[in-house]
Design a protein around this motif. Structure first.
Motif, PDB file in Angstrom:
ATOM      1  N   GLY A  30       0.791  -1.228   0.000  1.00 26.02           N
ATOM      2  CA  GLY A  30       0.000   0.000   0.000  1.00 26.02           C
ATOM      3  C   GLY A  30       0.818   1.270   0.000  1.00 26.02           C
ATOM      4  N   VAL A  31       2.085   1.179  -0.435  1.00 21.41           N
ATOM      5  CA  VAL A  31       2.926   2.372  -0.524  1.00 21.41           C
ATOM      6  C   VAL A  31       2.377   3.301  -1.594  1.00 21.41           C
ATOM      7  CG1 VAL A  31       5.257   3.225  -1.056  1.00 21.41           C
ATOM      8  CG2 VAL A  31       4.948   1.160   0.332  1.00 21.41           C
ATOM      9  N   TRP A  32       1.864   2.704  -2.678  1.00 18.44           N
ATOM     10  CA  TRP A  32       1.173   3.461  -3.719  1.00 18.44           C
ATOM     11  C   TRP A  32       0.136   2.573  -4.375  1.00 18.44           C
ATOM     12  CZ3 TRP A  32       6.774   4.039  -5.224  1.00 18.44           C
ATOM     13  CH2 TRP A  32       7.267   2.881  -5.846  1.00 18.44           C
ATOM     14  N   SER A  33      -0.752   3.172  -5.108  1.00 13.38           N
ATOM     15  CA  SER A  33      -1.781   2.430  -5.834  1.00 13.38           C
ATOM     16  C   SER A  33      -2.047   3.166  -7.143  1.00 13.38           C
ATOM     17  CB  SER A  33      -3.067   2.324  -5.000  1.00 13.38           C
ATOM     18  OG  SER A  33      -3.557   3.616  -4.670  1.00 13.38           O
ATOM     19  N   PHE A  34      -2.900   2.580  -7.979  1.00 13.35           N
ATOM     20  CA  PHE A  34      -3.136   3.114  -9.313  1.00 13.35           C
ATOM     21  C   PHE A  34      -4.628   3.370  -9.515  1.00 13.35           C
ATOM     22  CE2 PHE A  34       0.579   0.434  -9.185  1.00 13.35           C
ATOM     23  CZ  PHE A  34       1.554   1.267  -9.728  1.00 13.35           C
ATOM     24  N   ASN A  35      -4.919   4.546 -10.035  1.00 14.25           N
ATOM     25  CA  ASN A  35      -6.301   4.967 -10.242  1.00 14.25           C
ATOM     26  C   ASN A  35      -6.903   4.176 -11.409  1.00 14.25           C
ATOM     27  OD1 ASN A  35      -8.703   6.343 -10.731  1.00 14.25           O
ATOM     28  ND2 ASN A  35      -7.834   8.310 -10.098  1.00 14.25           N
ATOM     29  N   PRO A  36      -7.903   3.336 -11.146  1.00 14.28           N
ATOM     30  CA  PRO A  36      -8.462   2.482 -12.208  1.00 14.28           C
ATOM     31  C   PRO A  36      -9.101   3.259 -13.358  1.00 14.28           C
ATOM     32  CG  PRO A  36      -9.844   2.422 -10.239  1.00 14.28           C
ATOM     33  CD  PRO A  36      -8.587   3.140  -9.856  1.00 14.28           C
ATOM     34  N   GLN A  37      -9.407   4.541 -13.146  1.00 16.64           N
ATOM     35  CA  GLN A  37     -10.024   5.347 -14.211  1.00 16.64           C
ATOM     36  C   GLN A  37      -9.049   5.641 -15.357  1.00 16.64           C
ATOM     37  OE1 GLN A  37     -12.361   8.820 -12.930  1.00 16.64           O
ATOM     38  NE2 GLN A  37     -12.058   8.120 -10.825  1.00 16.64           N
ATOM     39  N   TYR A  38      -7.729   5.534 -15.071  1.00 17.09           N
ATOM     40  CA  TYR A  38      -6.743   5.988 -16.055  1.00 17.09           C
ATOM     41  C   TYR A  38      -5.804   4.884 -16.544  1.00 17.09           C
ATOM     42  CZ  TYR A  38      -8.437  10.386 -14.210  1.00 17.09           C
ATOM     43  OH  TYR A  38      -9.255  11.431 -13.812  1.00 17.09           O
ATOM     44  N   ILE A  39      -6.173   3.636 -16.285  1.00 16.43           N
ATOM     45  CA  ILE A  39      -5.382   2.508 -16.775  1.00 16.43           C
ATOM     46  C   ILE A  39      -6.296   1.538 -17.512  1.00 16.43           C
ATOM     47  CG2 ILE A  39      -3.582   2.672 -15.017  1.00 16.43           C
ATOM     48  CD1 ILE A  39      -5.004   0.576 -13.390  1.00 16.43           C
ATOM     49  N   THR A  40      -5.695   0.731 -18.394  1.00 17.58           N
ATOM     50  CA  THR A  40      -6.494  -0.157 -19.241  1.00 17.58           C
ATOM     51  C   THR A  40      -7.100  -1.318 -18.480  1.00 17.58           C
ATOM     52  OG1 THR A  40      -4.517  -1.436 -19.818  1.00 17.58           O
ATOM     53  CG2 THR A  40      -5.127   0.391 -21.290  1.00 17.58           C
ATOM     54  N   GLY A  41      -6.507  -1.683 -17.362  1.00 18.13           N
ATOM     55  CA  GLY A  41      -6.996  -2.829 -16.594  1.00 18.13           C
ATOM     56  C   GLY A  41      -6.206  -4.096 -16.856  1.00 18.13           C
TER      57      GLY A  41
ATOM     58  N   THR B 217      -3.085  -6.354 -16.444  1.00 18.68           N
ATOM     59  CA  THR B 217      -2.099  -6.419 -15.367  1.00 18.68           C
ATOM     60  C   THR B 217      -1.025  -7.469 -15.636  1.00 18.68           C
ATOM     61  OG1 THR B 217      -3.421  -8.026 -14.102  1.00 18.68           O
ATOM     62  CG2 THR B 217      -3.783  -5.675 -13.640  1.00 18.68           C
ATOM     63  N   MET B 218       0.139  -7.242 -15.044  1.00 14.27           N
ATOM     64  CA  MET B 218       1.251  -8.198 -15.062  1.00 14.27           C
ATOM     65  C   MET B 218       1.850  -8.218 -13.662  1.00 14.27           C
ATOM     66  SD  MET B 218       3.127  -7.215 -18.690  1.00 14.27           S
ATOM     67  CE  MET B 218       4.336  -8.531 -18.525  1.00 14.27           C
ATOM     68  N   TRP B 219       1.890  -9.389 -13.060  1.00 22.50           N
ATOM     69  CA  TRP B 219       2.414  -9.544 -11.695  1.00 22.50           C
ATOM     70  C   TRP B 219       1.697  -8.616 -10.700  1.00 22.50           C
ATOM     71  CZ3 TRP B 219       6.453  -8.160 -15.401  1.00 22.50           C
ATOM     72  CH2 TRP B 219       6.962  -9.283 -16.056  1.00 22.50           C
ATOM     73  N   GLY B 220       0.433  -8.379 -10.945  1.00 22.15           N
ATOM     74  CA  GLY B 220      -0.348  -7.542 -10.049  1.00 22.15           C
ATOM     75  C   GLY B 220      -0.194  -6.056 -10.291  1.00 22.15           C
ATOM     76  N   LEU B 221       0.613  -5.690 -11.295  1.00 19.20           N
ATOM     77  CA  LEU B 221       0.814  -4.285 -11.638  1.00 19.20           C
ATOM     78  C   LEU B 221       0.087  -3.961 -12.937  1.00 19.20           C
ATOM     79  CD1 LEU B 221       4.664  -3.902 -11.044  1.00 19.20           C
ATOM     80  CD2 LEU B 221       2.837  -3.120  -9.527  1.00 19.20           C
ATOM     81  N   PRO B 222      -0.356  -2.713 -13.101  1.00 18.97           N
ATOM     82  CA  PRO B 222      -0.902  -2.308 -14.402  1.00 18.97           C
ATOM     83  C   PRO B 222       0.158  -2.493 -15.486  1.00 18.97           C
ATOM     84  CG  PRO B 222      -1.376  -0.643 -12.735  1.00 18.97           C
ATOM     85  CD  PRO B 222      -0.416  -1.615 -12.115  1.00 18.97           C
ATOM     86  N   PHE B 223      -0.258  -2.920 -16.650  1.00 24.50           N
ATOM     87  CA  PHE B 223       0.657  -3.094 -17.775  1.00 24.50           C
ATOM     88  C   PHE B 223       1.441  -1.814 -18.036  1.00 24.50           C
ATOM     89  CE2 PHE B 223       1.163  -2.645 -22.472  1.00 24.50           C
ATOM     90  CZ  PHE B 223       2.174  -3.594 -22.632  1.00 24.50           C
ATOM     91  N   GLU B 224       0.793  -0.666 -17.854  1.00 25.71           N
ATOM     92  CA  GLU B 224       1.436   0.628 -18.093  1.00 25.71           C
ATOM     93  C   GLU B 224       2.586   0.879 -17.122  1.00 25.71           C
ATOM     94  OE1 GLU B 224      -3.010   1.087 -19.003  1.00 25.71           O
ATOM     95  OE2 GLU B 224      -1.710   0.004 -17.612  1.00 25.71           O
TER      96      GLU B 224
ATOM     97  N   VAL C 172       4.520  -1.450 -15.867  1.00 28.08           N
ATOM     98  CA  VAL C 172       5.620  -2.277 -16.362  1.00 28.08           C
ATOM     99  C   VAL C 172       6.328  -1.555 -17.520  1.00 28.08           C
ATOM    100  CG1 VAL C 172       6.258  -4.488 -17.390  1.00 28.08           C
ATOM    101  CG2 VAL C 172       4.456  -4.398 -15.648  1.00 28.08           C
ATOM    102  N   LEU C 173       5.541  -0.963 -18.417  1.00 28.92           N
ATOM    103  CA  LEU C 173       6.111  -0.212 -19.538  1.00 28.92           C
ATOM    104  C   LEU C 173       6.953   0.962 -19.065  1.00 28.92           C
ATOM    105  CD1 LEU C 173       3.304   0.088 -22.265  1.00 28.92           C
ATOM    106  CD2 LEU C 173       5.434  -1.208 -22.381  1.00 28.92           C
ATOM    107  N   PHE C 174       6.561   1.549 -17.937  1.00 25.98           N
ATOM    108  CA  PHE C 174       7.264   2.707 -17.387  1.00 25.98           C
ATOM    109  C   PHE C 174       8.752   2.429 -17.219  1.00 25.98           C
ATOM    110  CE2 PHE C 174       8.924   5.020 -13.709  1.00 25.98           C
ATOM    111  CZ  PHE C 174       8.517   6.324 -13.945  1.00 25.98           C
ATOM    112  N   PHE C 175       9.105   1.192 -16.839  1.00 29.26           N
ATOM    113  CA  PHE C 175      10.507   0.848 -16.601  1.00 29.26           C
ATOM    114  C   PHE C 175      11.261   0.551 -17.889  1.00 29.26           C
ATOM    115  CE2 PHE C 175       8.383  -0.122 -12.567  1.00 29.26           C
ATOM    116  CZ  PHE C 175       9.137   0.692 -11.739  1.00 29.26           C
TER     117      PHE C 175
END
Length: 230
Positions: free
Chosen positions: A56-67, A69-76, A78-81
């Motif tokens: 719970g250090v951070w979370s992602f707003n579901p309104q702005y991501i495609t939904g 996921t990879m390893w519990g993270l938004p695909f976006e 993962v792309l960030f890295f």
């Protein structure tokens, strides 16, 4: 818009990708030195990211991501890295080509020492804040190794590239934290921000780029050494 984070990723990498074929820099010829380090660093930071999301250090707003996921993270996420390190190494390579001046090595040592001292203070005063402690802890280890153990010569170039990279960083991260796409839990950080960006993000970026550029320089140097030995 559910594609907001994805669009930000695409825009982050679009111009560095297109300009990679510039006739002077020829950055595309350096791609082969980027991928191994980007994969290693990406996996390290993704592991960190997964744990932080679970805690719970951070979370992602579901309104702005495609939904997706990879390893519990938004695909976006993962792309960030991939997109951010690629864009920043591109900046580093361009500065190396177009700007021959570099920071004096003594000044480089002073800058490293100041960041190391700041990291130590961050660990002392915010040891109970997960994001702050892990970020400063990693940065402390990296700089001690690069500045005083390996004694790398490219740190002066790195600091110049880092300062330039802060410009797109404020744009991209400013959007991500202002909307917000990424939501930070202030109980796990210092609670201090530059605009809407947590202070820790600046040092998180520094650690991310140190690892990526470090691997980039390593694989590039190793290739040159192998060529001379052949």
């Amino acid at each position: 818009m559910r594609y907001t984070y994805l669009v930000i990723n695409v825009l982050t990498v679009f111009f560095p990708f297109v300009l990679s074929f510039d006739k002077k820099v020829h950055f595309y010829k350096s791609w082969k030195y980027i991928w191994p380090g980007m994969a290693t660093t990406g996996l390290f930071f993704l592991f960190w990211d997964v744990l932080f999301t679970m805690k719970g250090v951070w979370s992602f707003n579901p309104q702005y991501i495609t939904g997706v996921t990879m390893w519990g993270l938004p695909f976006e996420e993962v792309l960030f890295f991939l997109t951010v390190p690629f864009a920043c190494i591109f900046i580093y390579a361009c500065l190396n080509y177009y700007i021959k001046w570099q920071i004096d090595m003594r000044l480089t040592g002073i800058i490293s020492s100041l960041v190391i001292m700041l990291s130590v203070l961050g660990l002392i005063f915010y040891y109970n804040k997960i994001y702050t402690a892990v970020t400063f802890g990693l940065l402390l280890i990296l700089l001690l190794m690069l500045q005083y153990v390996i004694k790398t010569e490219w740190l002066s170039r790195f600091y110049m590239a880092y300062v330039v990279a802060l410009v797109p960083f404020y744009l991209v991260n400013g959007i991500l934290t202002a909307i917000p796409v990424v939501i930070y839990n202030n109980s796990q950080n210092m609670g201090k921000r530059v605009g809407t960006i947590p202070v820790e993000d600046h040092f998180y970026l520094m650690a991310l780029l140190l690892m990526n550029i470090g691997f980039f320089e390593y694989f590039k140097t190793r290739k040159k050494t192998d060529d001379r030995s052949a």
